[in-house]
Motif scaffolding. Sequence first.
Motif, PDB file in Angstrom:
ATOM      1  N   LYS A  43     -10.387 139.629  15.760  1.00 23.44           N
ATOM      2  CA  LYS A  43     -10.007 138.502  16.600  1.00 23.44           C
ATOM      3  C   LYS A  43      -9.273 137.449  15.788  1.00 23.44           C
ATOM      4  CE  LYS A  43     -13.692 138.995  20.022  1.00 23.44           C
ATOM      5  NZ  LYS A  43     -14.745 138.277  20.790  1.00 23.44           N
ATOM      6  N   GLU A  44      -8.574 136.577  16.510  1.00 17.22           N
ATOM      7  CA  GLU A  44      -7.881 135.495  15.840  1.00 17.22           C
ATOM      8  C   GLU A  44      -8.874 134.393  15.432  1.00 17.22           C
ATOM      9  OE1 GLU A  44      -3.516 135.830  18.043  1.00 17.22           O
ATOM     10  OE2 GLU A  44      -4.745 134.055  18.309  1.00 17.22           O
ATOM     11  N   ARG A  45      -8.463 133.629  14.456  1.00 23.12           N
ATOM     12  CA  ARG A  45      -9.269 132.486  14.036  1.00 23.12           C
ATOM     13  C   ARG A  45      -9.315 131.471  15.188  1.00 23.12           C
ATOM     14  NH1 ARG A  45      -8.674 130.493   7.935  1.00 23.12           N
ATOM     15  NH2 ARG A  45      -8.906 132.775   7.818  1.00 23.12           N
ATOM     16  N   GLU A  46     -10.510 130.986  15.494  1.00 21.10           N
ATOM     17  CA  GLU A  46     -10.639 130.074  16.614  1.00 21.10           C
ATOM     18  C   GLU A  46     -11.317 128.774  16.215  1.00 21.10           C
ATOM     19  OE1 GLU A  46     -13.017 131.631  19.800  1.00 21.10           O
ATOM     20  OE2 GLU A  46     -14.839 131.725  18.583  1.00 21.10           O
ATOM     21  N   PHE A  47     -10.962 127.733  16.933  1.00 21.95           N
ATOM     22  CA  PHE A  47     -11.516 126.401  16.707  1.00 21.95           C
ATOM     23  C   PHE A  47     -12.975 126.359  17.111  1.00 21.95           C
ATOM     24  CE2 PHE A  47     -11.808 121.915  16.587  1.00 21.95           C
ATOM     25  CZ  PHE A  47     -12.396 121.482  17.762  1.00 21.95           C
ATOM     26  N   VAL A  48     -13.769 125.660  16.303  1.00 25.25           N
ATOM     27  CA  VAL A  48     -15.179 125.461  16.618  1.00 25.25           C
ATOM     28  C   VAL A  48     -15.467 123.975  16.837  1.00 25.25           C
ATOM     29  CG1 VAL A  48     -17.554 125.665  15.773  1.00 25.25           C
ATOM     30  CG2 VAL A  48     -15.904 127.500  15.322  1.00 25.25           C
ATOM     31  N   ALA A  49     -15.110 123.151  15.862  1.00 25.75           N
ATOM     32  CA  ALA A  49     -15.390 121.720  15.961  1.00 25.75           C
ATOM     33  C   ALA A  49     -14.505 120.969  14.987  1.00 25.75           C
ATOM     34  CB  ALA A  49     -16.862 121.434  15.666  1.00 25.75           C
ATOM     35  N   PHE A  68     -23.868 123.315  19.005  1.00 26.67           N
ATOM     36  CA  PHE A  68     -23.440 123.011  17.637  1.00 26.67           C
ATOM     37  C   PHE A  68     -23.205 121.512  17.492  1.00 26.67           C
ATOM     38  CE2 PHE A  68     -21.289 127.330  16.486  1.00 26.67           C
ATOM     39  CZ  PHE A  68     -22.436 128.005  16.884  1.00 26.67           C
ATOM     40  N   SER A  69     -23.404 121.027  16.257  1.00 31.07           N
ATOM     41  CA  SER A  69     -23.164 119.615  15.979  1.00 31.07           C
ATOM     42  C   SER A  69     -22.475 119.484  14.623  1.00 31.07           C
ATOM     43  CB  SER A  69     -24.484 118.851  15.955  1.00 31.07           C
ATOM     44  OG  SER A  69     -24.273 117.491  15.616  1.00 31.07           O
ATOM     45  N   ILE A  70     -21.329 118.817  14.624  1.00 30.32           N
ATOM     46  CA  ILE A  70     -20.575 118.602  13.401  1.00 30.32           C
ATOM     47  C   ILE A  70     -20.870 117.197  12.880  1.00 30.32           C
ATOM     48  CG2 ILE A  70     -18.530 117.761  14.632  1.00 30.32           C
ATOM     49  CD1 ILE A  70     -16.793 119.131  12.507  1.00 30.32           C
ATOM     50  N   SER A  71     -20.927 117.072  11.565  1.00 29.92           N
ATOM     51  CA  SER A  71     -21.140 115.763  10.953  1.00 29.92           C
ATOM     52  C   SER A  71     -20.532 115.769   9.556  1.00 29.92           C
ATOM     53  CB  SER A  71     -22.627 115.417  10.890  1.00 29.92           C
ATOM     54  OG  SER A  71     -23.336 116.346  10.083  1.00 29.92           O
ATOM     55  N   ARG A  72     -20.409 114.598   8.993  1.00 30.53           N
ATOM     56  CA  ARG A  72     -19.893 114.481   7.633  1.00 30.53           C
ATOM     57  C   ARG A  72     -20.565 113.310   6.940  1.00 30.53           C
ATOM     58  NH1 ARG A  72     -13.636 113.715   8.013  1.00 30.53           N
ATOM     59  NH2 ARG A  72     -13.793 113.302   5.769  1.00 30.53           N
ATOM     60  N   ASP A  73     -20.637 113.398   5.621  1.00 32.23           N
ATOM     61  CA  ASP A  73     -21.169 112.346   4.778  1.00 32.23           C
ATOM     62  C   ASP A  73     -20.108 112.018   3.739  1.00 32.23           C
ATOM     63  OD1 ASP A  73     -22.475 110.740   2.926  1.00 32.23           O
ATOM     64  OD2 ASP A  73     -24.378 111.803   3.139  1.00 32.23           O
ATOM     65  N   ASN A  74     -19.342 110.980   3.982  1.00 27.90           N
ATOM     66  CA  ASN A  74     -18.232 110.663   3.088  1.00 27.90           C
ATOM     67  C   ASN A  74     -18.710 110.249   1.701  1.00 27.90           C
ATOM     68  OD1 ASN A  74     -16.422 111.307   5.088  1.00 27.90           O
ATOM     69  ND2 ASN A  74     -15.978 109.178   5.646  1.00 27.90           N
ATOM     70  N   ALA A  75     -19.907 109.717   1.609  1.00 27.51           N
ATOM     71  CA  ALA A  75     -20.435 109.325   0.296  1.00 27.51           C
ATOM     72  C   ALA A  75     -20.737 110.546  -0.567  1.00 27.51           C
ATOM     73  CB  ALA A  75     -21.682 108.475   0.468  1.00 27.51           C
ATOM     74  N   LYS A  76     -21.024 111.677   0.076  1.00 28.04           N
ATOM     75  CA  LYS A  76     -21.360 112.902  -0.653  1.00 28.04           C
ATOM     76  C   LYS A  76     -20.245 113.932  -0.635  1.00 28.04           C
ATOM     77  CE  LYS A  76     -26.337 112.510   0.197  1.00 28.04           C
ATOM     78  NZ  LYS A  76     -27.543 113.177   0.773  1.00 28.04           N
TER      79      LYS A  76
END
Length: 125
Positions: A43-49, A68-76
């Motif tokens: 399959k083709e690469r598909e978007f998740v988040a 699903f839940s996406i998050s980020r920690d810019n300090a880390k």
Amino acid sequence: QVQLVESGGGLVQAGGSLRLSCAASGRTFSTYAMGWFRQAPGKEREFVAAISKNSDIIDYADSVKGRFSISRDNAKNMMYLQMSSLKPEDTAVYYCAANTVVPSIRTHPGAYDYWGQGTQVTVPS
């Protein structure tokens, strides 16, 4: 330049949970948007988040919304994908990607200029 390394993939039973991590290095992490994509065999690469640089804008593929839940920690210099209620159709190689050019989040893989090597997630049927 941005270097990305995913981790956290593995084998999990249907209905289970898994958290993927993406470690970034190089360019200042807080200056660009990030995304998760996946690719299943044949399959083709598909978007998740996707998540904006300061986490104020988030988007999900319909297939993962509410699970699903996406998050980020810019300090880390880290991004995460918390996956719950996993299904066999979630089986794929998951990639994190950086969009350092366009100032807003994007769902097309062509908008991302840096990619990790991928981490396998397997949910047996």
